[in-house]
Motif scaffolding. Sequence first.
Motif, PDB file in Angstrom:
ATOM      1  N   PHE A  71       0.826  -1.208   0.000  1.00  7.62           N
ATOM      2  CA  PHE A  71       0.000   0.000   0.000  1.00  7.62           C
ATOM      3  C   PHE A  71       0.861   1.260   0.000  1.00  7.62           C
ATOM      4  O   PHE A  71       0.552   2.237  -0.694  1.00  7.62           O
ATOM      5  N   LEU A  72       1.931   1.247   0.792  1.00  3.49           N
ATOM      6  CA  LEU A  72       2.815   2.418   0.841  1.00  3.49           C
ATOM      7  C   LEU A  72       3.390   2.713  -0.538  1.00  3.49           C
ATOM      8  O   LEU A  72       3.382   3.863  -0.996  1.00  3.49           O
ATOM      9  N   VAL A  73       3.879   1.670  -1.173  1.00  2.00           N
ATOM     10  CA  VAL A  73       4.482   1.831  -2.508  1.00  2.00           C
ATOM     11  C   VAL A  73       3.422   2.233  -3.532  1.00  2.00           C
ATOM     12  O   VAL A  73       3.613   3.175  -4.317  1.00  2.00           O
ATOM     13  N   MET A  74       2.292   1.539  -3.533  1.00  8.20           N
ATOM     14  CA  MET A  74       1.239   1.779  -4.533  1.00  8.20           C
ATOM     15  C   MET A  74       0.725   3.216  -4.471  1.00  8.20           C
ATOM     16  O   MET A  74       0.636   3.901  -5.493  1.00  8.20           O
ATOM     17  N   HIS A  75       0.385   3.692  -3.269  1.00  7.59           N
ATOM     18  CA  HIS A  75      -0.175   5.035  -3.150  1.00  7.59           C
ATOM     19  C   HIS A  75       0.864   6.100  -3.507  1.00  7.59           C
ATOM     20  O   HIS A  75       0.523   7.121  -4.111  1.00  7.59           O
ATOM     21  N   ALA A  76       2.106   5.865  -3.120  1.00  9.13           N
ATOM     22  CA  ALA A  76       3.156   6.819  -3.481  1.00  9.13           C
ATOM     23  C   ALA A  76       3.365   6.846  -4.997  1.00  9.13           C
ATOM     24  O   ALA A  76       3.515   7.912  -5.597  1.00  9.13           O
ATOM     25  N   LYS A  77       3.355   5.680  -5.631  1.00  5.27           N
ATOM     26  CA  LYS A  77       3.520   5.613  -7.085  1.00  5.27           C
ATOM     27  C   LYS A  77       2.351   6.281  -7.809  1.00  5.27           C
ATOM     28  O   LYS A  77       2.493   6.732  -8.953  1.00  5.27           O
ATOM     29  N   ASN A  78       1.191   6.363  -7.117  1.00  2.00           N
ATOM     30  CA  ASN A  78       0.023   7.044  -7.691  1.00  2.00           C
ATOM     31  C   ASN A  78       0.022   8.544  -7.403  1.00  2.00           C
ATOM     32  O   ASN A  78      -0.989   9.220  -7.593  1.00  2.00           O
ATOM     33  N   GLY A  79       1.150   9.041  -6.915  1.00  3.32           N
ATOM     34  CA  GLY A  79       1.310  10.479  -6.732  1.00  3.32           C
ATOM     35  C   GLY A  79       0.808  11.026  -5.408  1.00  3.32           C
ATOM     36  O   GLY A  79       0.662  12.247  -5.256  1.00  3.32           O
ATOM     37  N   LYS A  80       0.579  10.171  -4.432  1.00  6.84           N
ATOM     38  CA  LYS A  80       0.015  10.606  -3.156  1.00  6.84           C
ATOM     39  C   LYS A  80       1.115  10.882  -2.123  1.00  6.84           C
ATOM     40  O   LYS A  80       2.201  10.307  -2.165  1.00  6.84           O
ATOM     41  N   ILE A  81       0.778  11.759  -1.190  1.00  2.19           N
ATOM     42  CA  ILE A  81       1.599  11.926   0.014  1.00  2.19           C
ATOM     43  C   ILE A  81       1.033  10.966   1.064  1.00  2.19           C
ATOM     44  O   ILE A  81      -0.145  11.039   1.417  1.00  2.19           O
ATOM     45  N   VAL A  82       1.876  10.054   1.526  1.00  2.76           N
ATOM     46  CA  VAL A  82       1.438   8.984   2.422  1.00  2.76           C
ATOM     47  C   VAL A  82       2.125   9.131   3.776  1.00  2.76           C
ATOM     48  O   VAL A  82       3.356   9.264   3.838  1.00  2.76           O
ATOM     49  N   THR A  83       1.336   9.124   4.831  1.00  5.43           N
ATOM     50  CA  THR A  83       1.901   9.114   6.181  1.00  5.43           C
ATOM     51  C   THR A  83       1.597   7.778   6.837  1.00  5.43           C
ATOM     52  O   THR A  83       0.438   7.389   6.959  1.00  5.43           O
ATOM     53  N   ARG A  84       2.654   7.094   7.195  1.00  2.00           N
ATOM     54  CA  ARG A  84       2.541   5.821   7.921  1.00  2.00           C
ATOM     55  C   ARG A  84       2.699   6.157   9.400  1.00  2.00           C
ATOM     56  O   ARG A  84       3.800   6.455   9.861  1.00  2.00           O
ATOM     57  N   LEU A  85       1.596   6.142  10.140  1.00  2.00           N
ATOM     58  CA  LEU A  85       1.573   6.590  11.524  1.00  2.00           C
ATOM     59  C   LEU A  85       1.679   5.384  12.452  1.00  2.00           C
ATOM     60  O   LEU A  85       0.787   4.531  12.478  1.00  2.00           O
ATOM     61  N   LYS A  86       2.777   5.334  13.205  1.00  2.00           N
ATOM     62  CA  LYS A  86       3.096   4.152  13.998  1.00  2.00           C
ATOM     63  C   LYS A  86       3.238   4.545  15.467  1.00  2.00           C
ATOM     64  O   LYS A  86       3.801   5.602  15.786  1.00  2.00           O
ATOM     65  N   GLY A  87       2.737   3.705  16.373  1.00  2.00           N
ATOM     66  CA  GLY A  87       2.898   3.963  17.793  1.00  2.00           C
ATOM     67  C   GLY A  87       4.362   3.994  18.194  1.00  2.00           C
ATOM     68  O   GLY A  87       5.180   3.245  17.659  1.00  2.00           O
ATOM     69  N   GLY A  88       4.699   4.875  19.141  1.00  2.00           N
ATOM     70  CA  GLY A  88       6.086   4.964  19.599  1.00  2.00           C
ATOM     71  C   GLY A  88       6.995   5.528  18.535  1.00  2.00           C
ATOM     72  O   GLY A  88       6.723   6.570  17.941  1.00  2.00           O
ATOM     73  N   ASP A  89       8.086   4.823  18.265  1.00  2.00           N
ATOM     74  CA  ASP A  89       9.060   5.216  17.246  1.00  2.00           C
ATOM     75  C   ASP A  89       9.056   4.178  16.133  1.00  2.00           C
ATOM     76  O   ASP A  89       9.007   2.974  16.399  1.00  2.00           O
ATOM     77  N   PRO A  90       9.090   4.612  14.873  1.00  2.00           N
ATOM     78  CA  PRO A  90       8.971   3.646  13.773  1.00  2.00           C
ATOM     79  C   PRO A  90      10.115   2.633  13.688  1.00  2.00           C
ATOM     80  O   PRO A  90       9.932   1.542  13.145  1.00  2.00           O
ATOM     81  N   PHE A  91      11.277   2.977  14.248  1.00  2.00           N
ATOM     82  CA  PHE A  91      12.427   2.078  14.153  1.00  2.00           C
ATOM     83  C   PHE A  91      12.692   1.306  15.444  1.00  2.00           C
ATOM     84  O   PHE A  91      13.702   0.626  15.564  1.00  2.00           O
ATOM     85  N   VAL A  92      11.799   1.410  16.430  1.00  2.00           N
ATOM     86  CA  VAL A  92      11.946   0.640  17.675  1.00  2.00           C
ATOM     87  C   VAL A  92      10.811  -0.381  17.743  1.00  2.00           C
ATOM     88  O   VAL A  92       9.696  -0.073  18.149  1.00  2.00           O
ATOM     89  N   PHE A  93      11.088  -1.587  17.294  1.00  2.00           N
ATOM     90  CA  PHE A  93      10.117  -2.681  17.249  1.00  2.00           C
ATOM     91  C   PHE A  93       8.830  -2.280  16.525  1.00  2.00           C
ATOM     92  O   PHE A  93       7.740  -2.758  16.879  1.00  2.00           O
ATOM     93  N   GLY A  94       8.957  -1.415  15.514  1.00  2.00           N
ATOM     94  CA  GLY A  94       7.787  -0.953  14.778  1.00  2.00           C
ATOM     95  C   GLY A  94       7.784  -1.377  13.315  1.00  2.00           C
ATOM     96  O   GLY A  94       6.921  -0.947  12.553  1.00  2.00           O
ATOM     97  N   ARG A  95       8.751  -2.184  12.923  1.00  2.00           N
ATOM     98  CA  ARG A  95       8.885  -2.656  11.538  1.00  2.00           C
ATOM     99  C   ARG A  95       9.087  -1.520  10.547  1.00  2.00           C
ATOM    100  O   ARG A  95       8.879  -1.685   9.347  1.00  2.00           O
ATOM    101  N   GLY A  96       9.479  -0.367  11.054  1.00  2.00           N
ATOM    102  CA  GLY A  96       9.757   0.755  10.156  1.00  2.00           C
ATOM    103  C   GLY A  96      10.925   0.481   9.229  1.00  2.00           C
ATOM    104  O   GLY A  96      10.940   0.933   8.083  1.00  2.00           O
ATOM    105  N   GLY A  97      11.901  -0.278   9.730  1.00  2.00           N
ATOM    106  CA  GLY A  97      13.044  -0.617   8.884  1.00  2.00           C
ATOM    107  C   GLY A  97      12.635  -1.459   7.691  1.00  2.00           C
ATOM    108  O   GLY A  97      13.125  -1.260   6.565  1.00  2.00           O
ATOM    109  N   GLU A  98      11.698  -2.399   7.895  1.00  2.00           N
ATOM    110  CA  GLU A  98      11.203  -3.229   6.796  1.00  2.00           C
ATOM    111  C   GLU A  98      10.464  -2.377   5.766  1.00  2.00           C
ATOM    112  O   GLU A  98      10.592  -2.597   4.553  1.00  2.00           O
ATOM    113  N   GLU A  99       9.682  -1.424   6.272  1.00  2.00           N
ATOM    114  CA  GLU A  99       8.938  -0.561   5.352  1.00  2.00           C
ATOM    115  C   GLU A  99       9.877   0.345   4.576  1.00  2.00           C
ATOM    116  O   GLU A  99       9.685   0.568   3.372  1.00  2.00           O
TER     117      GLU A  99
END
Length: 262
Positions: A71-99
């Motif tokens: 979804f992140l890739v698809m919406h961005a490729k469609n010209g959208k501004i996408v905010t992935r809102l994650k609890g805490g910090d995205p890189f602390v056990f939030g799978r932000g690194g995978e995204e």
Amino acid sequence: MSKVYLVGAGPGDAELITVKGVRCIREADIILYDRLVNKELLNYARPDADLIYCGKLPGFHAMQQETINHFLVMHAKNGKIVTRLKGGDPFVFGRGGEEAEALVKHQVEFEVVPGITSGIAAPAYAGIPVTHRDFSASFAIVTGHRKDGQEEVQKWKSLAKGIDTIAIYMGVKNLPYICESLIKYGKSKYTPAALIQWGSTADQRTVTGTLATIEKVARQEGIENPSMIIIGEVVGLRDKINWFEKTLAENETSSIMISEAL
């Protein structure tokens, strides 16, 4: 111009999000948000923004990680501004690194907006400083989740011997194993321990004990996820500087007195 923001929403208190995080919510065409994000933050979104829930519960995921990445890739490729809102910090056990890896793979522009992680915020709101000159010169944040039930001997050996304060995420289910492992590899069974449920929110509850007793206390008090586990001598400072829950109790007492007066 399309872009993805990987934003840390903080630990629960809506006021703990960063100014930049709020700006990313306001600018977004699409917002993908997690279960532990304070829903008040979605009030910053534009009326025409699409809000997509992709939270995870133990044993149940509203949306699989691969789908979120898509979804992140698809919406961005469609010209959208996408905010992935994650609890805490995205890189602390939030799978932000995978995204972030997925976005790099598909050549999507992105930014990471750090957030306050629960391993620091929850104990702070419980009156427990994770470092202190008299008690703790080292601090570790670890996951209490055991991948496929695997033993993690080296992990618990290292934590038992060399770390003053340990903050454990996602560990309520494995609390007996965690306590047994730390004691087995050298941590005193009298080491203070605390569980903080729904840290930094109006529903916050904290229970304390020792490595030998905390599992029984947590079970008796019905402590469940989401909870942070804090282990170390700093837990003993809670009796002196427990500010947040005292404030909650005072406010509740005041509300009762006003209701009775009316």
